[in-house]
Design an enzyme around this catalytic site. Structure first.
Site, PDB file in Angstrom:
ATOM      1  N   ALA A   1       0.508   3.745   7.303  1.00  0.00           N
ATOM      2  CA  ALA A   1       0.723   5.152   7.614  1.00  0.00           C
ATOM      3  C   ALA A   1      -0.590   5.885   7.882  1.00  0.00           C
ATOM      4  O   ALA A   1      -0.606   7.044   8.266  1.00  0.00           O
ATOM      5  CB  ALA A   1       1.482   5.837   6.482  1.00  0.00           C
TER       6      ALA A   1
ATOM      7  N   ASN B   1       0.819  -1.204   0.000  1.00  0.00           N
ATOM      8  CA  ASN B   1       0.000   0.000   0.000  1.00  0.00           C
ATOM      9  C   ASN B   1       0.859   1.263   0.000  1.00  0.00           C
ATOM     10  O   ASN B   1       1.027   1.918  -1.019  1.00  0.00           O
ATOM     11  CB  ASN B   1      -0.947  -0.042   1.203  1.00  0.00           C
ATOM     12  CG  ASN B   1      -2.072   0.975   1.085  1.00  0.00           C
ATOM     13  OD1 ASN B   1      -2.000   1.919   0.303  1.00  0.00           O
ATOM     14  ND2 ASN B   1      -3.122   0.795   1.858  1.00  0.00           N
ATOM     15  N   ASP B   2       1.440   1.574   1.161  1.00  0.00           N
ATOM     16  CA  ASP B   2       2.193   2.829   1.255  1.00  0.00           C
ATOM     17  C   ASP B   2       3.386   2.884   0.297  1.00  0.00           C
ATOM     18  O   ASP B   2       3.741   3.949  -0.191  1.00  0.00           O
ATOM     19  CB  ASP B   2       2.682   3.042   2.698  1.00  0.00           C
ATOM     20  CG  ASP B   2       1.510   3.233   3.648  1.00  0.00           C
ATOM     21  OD1 ASP B   2       0.471   3.747   3.197  1.00  0.00           O
ATOM     22  OD2 ASP B   2       1.636   2.862   4.828  1.00  0.00           O
ATOM     23  N   VAL B   3       4.001   1.713   0.024  1.00  0.00           N
ATOM     24  CA  VAL B   3       5.200   1.708  -0.817  1.00  0.00           C
ATOM     25  C   VAL B   3       4.904   1.935  -2.294  1.00  0.00           C
ATOM     26  O   VAL B   3       5.802   2.012  -3.109  1.00  0.00           O
ATOM     27  CB  VAL B   3       6.020   0.398  -0.652  1.00  0.00           C
ATOM     28  CG1 VAL B   3       6.523   0.260   0.767  1.00  0.00           C
ATOM     29  CG2 VAL B   3       5.225  -0.811  -1.067  1.00  0.00           C
ATOM     30  N   VAL B   4       3.600   2.034  -2.652  1.00  0.00           N
ATOM     31  CA  VAL B   4       3.241   2.350  -4.037  1.00  0.00           C
ATOM     32  C   VAL B   4       2.350   3.586  -4.097  1.00  0.00           C
ATOM     33  O   VAL B   4       1.724   3.861  -5.111  1.00  0.00           O
ATOM     34  CB  VAL B   4       2.512   1.166  -4.729  1.00  0.00           C
ATOM     35  CG1 VAL B   4       3.467  -0.005  -4.936  1.00  0.00           C
ATOM     36  CG2 VAL B   4       1.296   0.722  -3.940  1.00  0.00           C
TER      37      VAL B   4
END
Lengths: 469, 99
Positions: A435, A394-397
């Protein structure tokens, strides 16, 4: 040449093997042999120690039998998905061993020191081994609990947390000073009392320092604990004035520090921020949440798009491990390859719960090593990718990291899946990631949402493909 | 130069050596690297052996030493075995990427 010289030469040989072993671990071609080389170094160090001085072996044999049986059983049984908590636990055992070595040495020398003078370097090293070893042990146990979800993996925060921790560190340092000054005091309690308090404080500190760190920050914590376990061994080396302990401990300490720095960099956060901020526990009101409509897609439609794709990149995250989807993902990848599609797997450095964890899971599922690519390798080529499939990441993309200065993850390097022609996101719902922020990716023009459990979604696409074939 | 200073010298050099050795590891291999390094940190077993083997100097230190041997051995044996298991899974295509 006397016996002691031989032992020292054996220690040098062991140190060289550790160095070569670590060096060889840095390339896939040599890694497996590197691990064996390093194990050979360990064997030499152990044998040299055993024959190097007068010893009674009964307790040693007992300890090695118990430890060997437990260690071997655990290592051969642990599933690859549980690797993060497994490594965390083992870090802790290393720390505990170093604490005990320091304590045993203190206990052994106490009568001698009480009558004469205590060597200060040794005494200080005992205190440091106890402090680092103790906090590594309990810190690792908490990390183990969080990673295996036997305890809540959320960050635990309370008012005045940092003041409490700072106070504990201060008292621990006072204990060290009192302990060192009184190490040669004829009254044994004068040094034993501060030592025991120090051990207790180190154990408490390990717990308190780890509870404010949330689940997705665990890659940093494990790396740091890894480093500490090496430094604790190093301190134990200063206690018994042993070169191989110091060299091997420093190597591990340095490698853990590097991994910690890599993880922090991959999250665009400082180490201090990871350790103290309790990121993710507080809902950060950051970022202009772009609302829009997420476009759902059926497995059938997904199949039509994939059938015509020339290149596909899978981007896995912790969700893939949680859903145990790695095997069906590899199966889909193979079917696509047979169809003439170029398939790659791009893994973000902090994807999952420990550095490199996703790569191990994909390797376990028989994904060939050359299809596993790093973030920096895939990003420049992303515009020529037809379909990027995000599985449980999720957050890493999240493109907000690149585009939205108000976002709390702004500046974090991400895998630019939104630059691909089409993005599939496999997800249970539109819920936000660790996050706690909205993911703009879900609302982009070229994004399609495939809702549901990752494993069954992928399986559904596979079924569509097989039906048609 | 005293032996303490020599040990400190060794320590500082080994830290720098560690930084140089590790800095170029590809991220695909981070997990096995960490568990392999973890096994090396079990080198504290050397100190544990000394403590567990010196029975003449009191029972309590032997108890502590034996416990240390247990923990360190778990660390060493478990760490090397699990690293080996993991690395065996990383295969290139020629050696069989498919089942």
């Amino acid at each position: 040449m006397n016996q002691d010289t031989l032992v020292q030469l054996a220690y040098i040989a062991a140190s060289v093997l550790f160095i070569f072993g670590l060096k060889m671990l840095s390339s896939q071609r040599t890694a497996k042999r590197g691990n064996v080389v390093s194990a050979a170094g360990m064997l030499i160090a152990v044998i040299a120690t055993l024959i190097g001085q007068d010893m009674q072996y009964q307790w040693i044999i007992l300890g090695i039998l118990i430890g060997g049986a437990v260690g071997a059983t655990a290592a051969l049984r642990v599933p690859m998905t549980s690797m993060p908590e497994f490594v965390a636990l083992f870090n802790g055992f290393g720390g505990m061993a170093s604490l005990l070595v320091g304590w045993a040495e203190y206990q052994r020398n106490l009568p001698v020191w009480a009558e004469g003078e205590a060597p200060y370097v040794t005494v200080i090293a005992i205190a440091i081994a106890a402090l680092i070893g103790g906090l590594t042990f309990t810190g690792s146990l908490i990390a183990y609990g969080k990673l295996s979800e036997t305890i809540n993996s959320k960050a635990v925060l309370y008012r005045g947390q940092q003041i409490v921790n700072a106070a504990i560190v201060a008292v621990a340092l006072i204990c060290i000073v009192v302990f060192v000054i009184n190490a040669d005091n004829p009254a044994i309690a004068a040094s034993y009392a501060p030592f025991l308090i120090l051990v207790a404080l180190a154990l408490v500190l390990g717990v308190l320092a780890t509870i404010p760190i949330g689940g997705a920050d665990m890659p940093v914590v494990i790396s740091l604990l890894n480093s500490y376990s090496g430094l604790a061994a190093c301190a134990a080396g200063f206690v018994i004035m042993n070169t191989v302990l110091i060299v091997a401990g420093s190597l591990v300490g340095a490698s853990g520090m590097i991994l910690t720095a890599i993880m922090c960099k991959a999250m665009n956060r400082s180490l201090g921020n990871v350790l103290f901020s309790g990121f993710g526990a507080v809902v950060t009101a950051g970022g202009t949440a772009k609302q829009g409509e997420a476009k759902p897609i059926t497995p059938e439609d997904a199949y039509y798009i994939l059938e015509n794709a020339r290149s596909v990149v899978f981007v896995p995250g912790y969700g893939m491990a949680a859903a145990q989807a790695q095997h069906v993902v590899r199966e889909l990848g193979e079917i696509l390859e047979e169809n003439g599609t170029e398939v790659k797997y791009a893994v973000h450095p902090v994807a999952g719960r420990m550095p490199g964890h996703m790569n191990v899971l994909l390797a376990e599922a028989n994904v060939p090593y050359e299809q596993l690519v790093e973030m920096d390798e895939i990003n420049p080529a992303m515009e020529s990718v037809d379909v990027a499939i995000v599985i449980g990441a999720n957050d890493v993309v999240n493109p907000a990291a690149r585009e939205d200065p108000a976002s709390s993850i702004y500046g974090m390097p991400i895998i630019n899946v939104d630059y691909a022609r089409t993005v599939f996101v496999l997800k249970r719902s539109l819920a936000s990631g660790f996050a706690g922020i909205e993911n703009d990716l879900f609302f982009k023009e070229n994004t399609r949402m495939l809702f549901g459990d990752a494993k069954s979604s992928v399986q559904a696409v596979i079924n569509e493909m097989k039906e048609d074939a | 130069m005293s032996s303490e200073i020599l040990l400190l010298f060794t320590f500082v050099l080994a830290i720098f050596l560690g930084f140089e050795l590790i800095s170029k590891v590809p991220s695909q291999l981070h997990t096995p690297l960490m568990s392999g390094a973890n096994a090396i940190s079990g080198v504290t077993i050397v100190g544990a052996l000394v403590a567990a083997g010196s029975l003449a100097e009191g029972a309590f230190s032997v108890v502590l030493g034996t416990l240390a041997v247990v923990f360190a051995t778990i660390n060493v044996i478990g760490g090397y075995l699990v690293t080996d298991r993991m690395l065996a899974m990383f295969k290139t295509k020629q050696h069989g990427g498919d089942k």
